[in-house]
Design a protein around this motif. Structure first.
Motif, PDB file in Angstrom:
ATOM      1  N   ASP A  60       6.924   2.216  -3.268  1.00 11.45           N
ATOM      2  CA  ASP A  60       7.314   3.224  -4.239  1.00 11.45           C
ATOM      3  C   ASP A  60       6.756   2.875  -5.611  1.00 11.45           C
ATOM      4  O   ASP A  60       6.359   1.745  -5.879  1.00 11.45           O
ATOM      5  CB  ASP A  60       8.845   3.336  -4.292  1.00 11.45           C
ATOM      6  CG  ASP A  60       9.428   3.828  -2.973  1.00 11.45           C
ATOM      7  OD1 ASP A  60       8.693   4.513  -2.233  1.00 11.45           O
ATOM      8  OD2 ASP A  60      10.597   3.504  -2.686  1.00 11.45           O
TER       9      ASP A  60
ATOM     10  N   LEU B 252       2.789   6.039  -6.764  1.00  8.44           N
ATOM     11  CA  LEU B 252       2.651   6.733  -5.486  1.00  8.44           C
ATOM     12  C   LEU B 252       3.371   8.064  -5.626  1.00  8.44           C
ATOM     13  O   LEU B 252       4.608   8.103  -5.694  1.00  8.44           O
ATOM     14  CB  LEU B 252       3.269   5.903  -4.348  1.00  8.44           C
ATOM     15  CG  LEU B 252       3.106   6.493  -2.942  1.00  8.44           C
ATOM     16  CD1 LEU B 252       1.645   6.490  -2.524  1.00  8.44           C
ATOM     17  CD2 LEU B 252       3.938   5.709  -1.928  1.00  8.44           C
TER      18      LEU B 252
ATOM     19  N   ASN C 230       0.812  -1.220   0.000  1.00  2.00           N
ATOM     20  CA  ASN C 230       0.000   0.000   0.000  1.00  2.00           C
ATOM     21  C   ASN C 230       0.840   1.262   0.000  1.00  2.00           C
ATOM     22  O   ASN C 230       0.406   2.306  -0.506  1.00  2.00           O
ATOM     23  CB  ASN C 230      -0.921   0.006   1.228  1.00  2.00           C
ATOM     24  CG  ASN C 230      -2.029  -1.019   1.123  1.00  2.00           C
ATOM     25  OD1 ASN C 230      -2.355  -1.476   0.035  1.00  2.00           O
ATOM     26  ND2 ASN C 230      -2.598  -1.401   2.259  1.00  2.00           N
ATOM     27  N   ARG C 231       2.028   1.204   0.555  1.00  2.00           N
ATOM     28  CA  ARG C 231       2.920   2.359   0.620  1.00  2.00           C
ATOM     29  C   ARG C 231       4.195   2.141  -0.192  1.00  2.00           C
ATOM     30  O   ARG C 231       5.215   2.799   0.049  1.00  2.00           O
ATOM     31  CB  ARG C 231       3.306   2.643   2.075  1.00  2.00           C
ATOM     32  CG  ARG C 231       2.131   3.076   2.947  1.00  2.00           C
ATOM     33  CD  ARG C 231       1.757   4.509   2.688  1.00  2.00           C
ATOM     34  NE  ARG C 231       0.658   4.964   3.531  1.00  2.00           N
ATOM     35  CZ  ARG C 231       0.176   6.202   3.533  1.00  2.00           C
ATOM     36  NH1 ARG C 231       0.715   7.099   2.715  1.00  2.00           N
ATOM     37  NH2 ARG C 231      -0.816   6.536   4.323  1.00  2.00           N
TER      38      ARG C 231
ATOM     39  N   ARG D 256      -2.303   6.123  -6.203  1.00  5.04           N
ATOM     40  CA  ARG D 256      -2.829   6.435  -4.870  1.00  5.04           C
ATOM     41  C   ARG D 256      -2.367   7.823  -4.461  1.00  5.04           C
ATOM     42  O   ARG D 256      -1.199   8.174  -4.642  1.00  5.04           O
ATOM     43  CB  ARG D 256      -2.357   5.404  -3.847  1.00  5.04           C
ATOM     44  CG  ARG D 256      -2.811   5.711  -2.429  1.00  5.04           C
ATOM     45  CD  ARG D 256      -2.356   4.673  -1.441  1.00  5.04           C
ATOM     46  NE  ARG D 256      -2.865   4.984  -0.105  1.00  5.04           N
ATOM     47  CZ  ARG D 256      -2.653   4.246   0.969  1.00  5.04           C
ATOM     48  NH1 ARG D 256      -1.936   3.147   0.857  1.00  5.04           N
ATOM     49  NH2 ARG D 256      -3.146   4.602   2.138  1.00  5.04           N
TER      50      ARG D 256
ATOM     51  N   LEU E 104      -1.680  10.567  -1.434  1.00  6.91           N
ATOM     52  CA  LEU E 104      -1.226  10.449  -0.055  1.00  6.91           C
ATOM     53  C   LEU E 104      -2.299  10.842   0.947  1.00  6.91           C
ATOM     54  O   LEU E 104      -2.298  10.379   2.084  1.00  6.91           O
ATOM     55  CB  LEU E 104       0.021  11.314   0.157  1.00  6.91           C
ATOM     56  CG  LEU E 104       1.258  10.876  -0.636  1.00  6.91           C
ATOM     57  CD1 LEU E 104       2.416  11.839  -0.390  1.00  6.91           C
ATOM     58  CD2 LEU E 104       1.671   9.461  -0.254  1.00  6.91           C
TER      59      LEU E 104
ATOM     60  N   SER F  24       5.454  11.335  -5.499  1.00  9.58           N
ATOM     61  CA  SER F  24       6.547  11.809  -4.640  1.00  9.58           C
ATOM     62  C   SER F  24       7.314  12.886  -5.402  1.00  9.58           C
ATOM     63  O   SER F  24       7.095  13.104  -6.591  1.00  9.58           O
ATOM     64  CB  SER F  24       7.487  10.649  -4.260  1.00  9.58           C
ATOM     65  OG  SER F  24       8.045  10.064  -5.418  1.00  9.58           O
TER      66      SER F  24
END
Length: 584
Positions: free
Chosen positions: A15, A68, A12-13, A97, A99, A70
């Motif tokens: 990179d 994700l 889920n988190r 996704r 944040l 960034s």
């Protein structure tokens, strides 16, 4: 069409990168196994996938991309979108996704028939429509792989499962090499997935397995020699074979040999049930030996054996004295009952003579009681069950006179009851047909009826005296049988209780799962429906019933109600029965 995506919670988190997994054949579902992080070289990814396919046998592929957001990755979306042409698939899934949000947004690129264009369906534009078409099912890879809910079938009998969940479980289970392949190596690809024990733990396990091979061979050789010795003809003669079948210690010894033969088998466990059976046997043996060592530590400290030896002989004398007083009371007028004096005196003196013989035997054996206890206590090093079995045999030996009293009283009582039943049928013009096992009509003459009346009267008036003695000794016999039954039930409990399975159920309930349940994890607007798949653990009653170890029981051969019934109707009841309790 509803597209289901089984997504691991550990990603889920993760990179940004590409999704590694498998499309389930015959189902509109995909199983995500790992995320390969950006940057990477597509050629290395293809080579890595081929290696995993060769090792696991699972048709792995690149399912799509994972994003994700960034800092410093503004051009990453365009690069990941172009990967659909490098890794051509039937649909290309793009999952992203934010944040600040729990749910995912999903884009599905479906190639047309020529493979040159794609139709893009954006969940941000068609939120309600996409919620009906994409469902994320989050799962934990460790629990799915170790649950054994849908175990991997053998290669000879492997067939393609039809259930969607079964396919998903077996996909994760067969992909075990993925979870530890590059844990300690600094390879060219960086991945995110559940990490198992890895290669170091595998090496340790292999070393332990190789070290146990000579130990198992030694134990197997010792057991074969032991079996050969006890298969000698001299041990099959009547007295020895009868004693070995009745002594609880011999039965427990044979049961432990069966345990060691199962544990020392060089053949690996074929399935989950056989593995759990061996693990339960190993843990029960270790716990049994540990309890036996604790008992030995208590016996051989502070001269407890001498204390017990000096207590047993006075206790036996006290029991004999109480039996003498009981017989003296029965030879008088017990509870004001009118007894047949002649028969009462004969039975009383007969049993008093046996009590005097028993007292002489106890005093003759009293110098050796401490030595018997000292050497008998050494059996506790084999386990607490051996000590309890030996205690049961000692109780049977020290209460042998009570058993003899019960046998004498039961035999006399049975003869009188049988005679009264036959004479009662004579009055009714009936007789017992032994060949046909039924009661037939019969005509008797006057002399037969007269003699039958005299015998019936004699037996009927002598019955209260006999019944009173039988009742008293039956109650004494019941006390001994109940005490031995408690010991035997304790031995059976230690031998058959699945301690390893219960420990797994308490500490790692997902290892013994009987199903799955789903609950809504997230249903935010603008994102797909998210479900969480949880393991439904097996109930404790099912654990005890399924993984219970088969035992060679020393418990009474009938239920306690049947045992009490047989005691009171005069049937001879032996408190031992050696049976095998089978479990599915």
């Amino acid at each position: 069409m509803v597209l289901k995506i089984f997504f691991p919670q550990c990603c889920n988190r993760a990179d940004s990168g590409i999704l590694l997994g498998r499309w389930l054949t015959g189902q509109d579902s995909a199983v995500v196994l790992a995320v390969i992080h950006y940057p990477f070289i597509p050629g290395q990814v293809k080579q890595y996938i081929q290696q995993l396919q060769a090792v696991s046998g699972v048709d792995l592929t690149v399912l799509g991309s994972w994003t994700l957001p960034s800092e410093g990755q503004q051009d990453l979306d365009r690069f990941i979108t172009d990967l659909s042409s490098i890794f051509p698939q039937r649909p290309w899934i793009q999952i992203s996704r934010q944040l600040d949000r729990t749910g995912f947004s999903c884009q599905v690129l479906v190639p047309d028939q020529t493979g040159e264009a794609a139709q893009q369906k954006d969940t941000k534009k068609n939120e309600e429509e996409e919620e009906d078409k994409v469902i994320f099912v989050h799962y934990e890879q460790m629990k799915v792989m170790l649950s054994q809910l849908h175990p991997i079938q053998n290669q000879e009998h492997r067939t393609e499962p039809s259930s969607e969940l079964r396919k998903m479980f077996q996909t994760v289970a067969c992909s075990e090499p993925l979870f530890f392949l590059d844990k300690y190596d600094d390879g060219p690809l960086k991945t995110t997935h559940w990490q198992s024990e890895g290669r170091e733990a595998s090496i340790i396990v292999e070393l332990l397995k190789r070290a146990m091979v000579p130990v198992c061979c030694l134990v197997s050789w010792f057991l074969s020699v032991w079996t050969w010795i006890f298969n000698i003809r001299i041990f099959s003669v009547f007295p020895l074979s009868f004693l070995s079948s009745k002594l609880s210690t011999c039965v427990q010894l044979s049961y432990r040999i069966q345990h060691l033969r199962t544990l020392s088998s060089p053949r690996a466990a074929e399935g989950h049930m056989e593995f759990m059976r061996k693990a339960n046997i190993l843990v029960s043996v270790l716990v049994d030996v540990a309890l036996g060592v604790l008992l030995m530590f208590w016996l051989y400290r502070d001269e407890n054996i001498s204390t017990l030896a000096h207590t047993l002989v006075p206790a036996a004398d006290h029991v004999a004295l109480q039996l003498e007083e009981l017989l003296q009371w029965l030879m008088g007028a017990p509870a004001g009952l009118k007894m047949n004096r002649a028969l009462d005196q004969v039975l009383g003196r007969f049993f008093l003579y046996h009590i005097h013989l028993w007292i002489s035997y106890i005093h003759l054996m009293s110098p050796f009681v401490e030595a018997v206890l000292w050497y008998g206590g050494l059996s506790a090093c084999l386990g607490l069950t051996f000590a309890l079995s030996l205690l049961s045999d000692m109780v049977a030996l020290f209460t042998f006179h009570i058993y003899c009293f019960y046998v004498y009283g039961a035999r006399l009582y049975c003869l009188k009851i049988s005679g009264l039943s036959s004479l009662w049928r004579l009055f009714r013009g009936k007789k017992r047909n032994v060949l046909r096992q039924r009661v037939d009509s019969c005509s008797y003459d006057l002399d037969q009826l007269f003699i039958g009346t005299l015998l019936f009267t004699i037996l009927l008036f002598l019955l209260p005296t006999t019944a009173l003695y039988y009742l008293v000794f039956t109650l004494l016999r019941m006390v001994v049988v109940l005490f031995q039954g408690v010991l035997h039930l304790t031995v059976d409990f230690i031998n058959s209780f699945p301690l390893f399975s219960v420990g797994l159920r308490v500490c790692r309930s997902y290892r013994l799962a009987e199903g799955v349940r789903f609950r809504v994890l997230c249903d935010e607007p603008g994102s797909a429906l998210h479900l969480l798949m949880e393991m439904n653990p097996l109930k404790f009653s099912s654990v005890l019933q399924t993984y219970r170890t088969p035992t060679y029981s020393c418990s009474p051969k009938d239920s306690w109600t049947t045992l009490v019934h047989k005691l009171f109707i005069g049937e001879l009841v032996y408190p031992w029965r050696h049976k095998t309790t089978k479990t599915d």
